[in-house]
Scaffold this active site. Structure first.
Site, PDB file in Angstrom:
ATOM      1  N   PHE A  27       0.841  -1.170  -0.031  1.00  0.00           N
ATOM      2  CA  PHE A  27      -0.105  -0.192  -0.018  1.00  0.00           C
ATOM      3  C   PHE A  27       0.764   1.172  -0.078  1.00  0.00           C
ATOM      4  O   PHE A  27       0.860   2.001   0.783  1.00  0.00           O
ATOM      5  CB  PHE A  27      -1.125  -0.007   1.050  1.00  0.00           C
ATOM      6  CG  PHE A  27      -2.003  -1.207   1.008  1.00  0.00           C
ATOM      7  CD1 PHE A  27      -3.290  -0.865   0.474  1.00  0.00           C
ATOM      8  CD2 PHE A  27      -1.822  -2.450   1.522  1.00  0.00           C
ATOM      9  CE1 PHE A  27      -3.961  -2.022   0.106  1.00  0.00           C
ATOM     10  CE2 PHE A  27      -2.719  -3.308   1.442  1.00  0.00           C
ATOM     11  CZ  PHE A  27      -3.808  -3.288   0.714  1.00  0.00           C
ATOM     12  N   HIS A  28       1.998   1.191  -0.808  1.00  0.00           N
ATOM     13  CA  HIS A  28       2.743   2.490  -1.351  1.00  0.00           C
ATOM     14  C   HIS A  28       3.237   2.135  -2.435  1.00  0.00           C
ATOM     15  O   HIS A  28       3.260   1.338  -3.067  1.00  0.00           O
ATOM     16  CB  HIS A  28       3.787   2.458   0.044  1.00  0.00           C
ATOM     17  CG  HIS A  28       4.722   1.393   0.027  1.00  0.00           C
ATOM     18  ND1 HIS A  28       4.605   0.385   1.276  1.00  0.00           N
ATOM     19  CD2 HIS A  28       5.812   1.248  -0.662  1.00  0.00           C
ATOM     20  CE1 HIS A  28       5.684  -0.497   0.830  1.00  0.00           C
ATOM     21  NE2 HIS A  28       6.304  -0.118  -0.186  1.00  0.00           N
TER      22      HIS A  28
END
Ligand code: TYD
Length: 117
Positions: free
Chosen positions: A29-30
């Protein structure tokens, strides 16, 4: 199984780490601004979603003999880790929190800017 930097991997490997014990937990999630990574699922399996700001593609990793190249400005989500999953990561640079984009809206804004440059 052997991995040669600059030969099998299109960058000099500066860091190696592995993600284990993640069953039931999503990771990632980056995106990164500069970092290149190769993800190799050396044991078990997982799914990796790659989002370039326009399209989302899903990859199922379950082979120790092939890697997924994750490039700068690719948002990644790693999910569905099997209990025995060991995800090896070969990275082009040392850990640097300033290279991370952890906010999806910031990622979209920077991706658009980077595309226009
Ligand atoms: P992060 O890269 O966000 O994990 P993932 O992509 O696996 O979800 O890293 C999780 C935490 O670990 C974060 O606080 C930073 C730290 N970390 C290091 O200190 N060194 C490293 O090489 C990595 C990859 C993470």
């Amino acid at each position: 199984m052997a991995v040669n930097g600059g030969l099998d991997v299109p960058f000099d490997i500066a860091r190696v780490y592995y993600i284990v014990g993640t069953k039931g937990h999503a990771r990632g999630f980056h995106a990164h601004r500069k970092l290149h990574q190769i993800l190799v699922c050396v044991s078990g399996s997982c799914r990796v979603i790659i989002d370039d700001g326009h399209n989302r593609r899903e990859h199922f990793l379950d082979r120790p003999d092939s890697g997924l190249h994750v490039k700068p400005y690719q948002w990644r989500e790693m999910v569905d880790f099997s209990a025995d999953c060991v995800l090896l990561v070969l990275a082009s640079a040392h850990y640097d929190e300033a290279d991370y984009i952890r906010d999806y809206d910031v990622f979209l804004a920077e991706t658009t800017t980077a595309t226009l440059e």
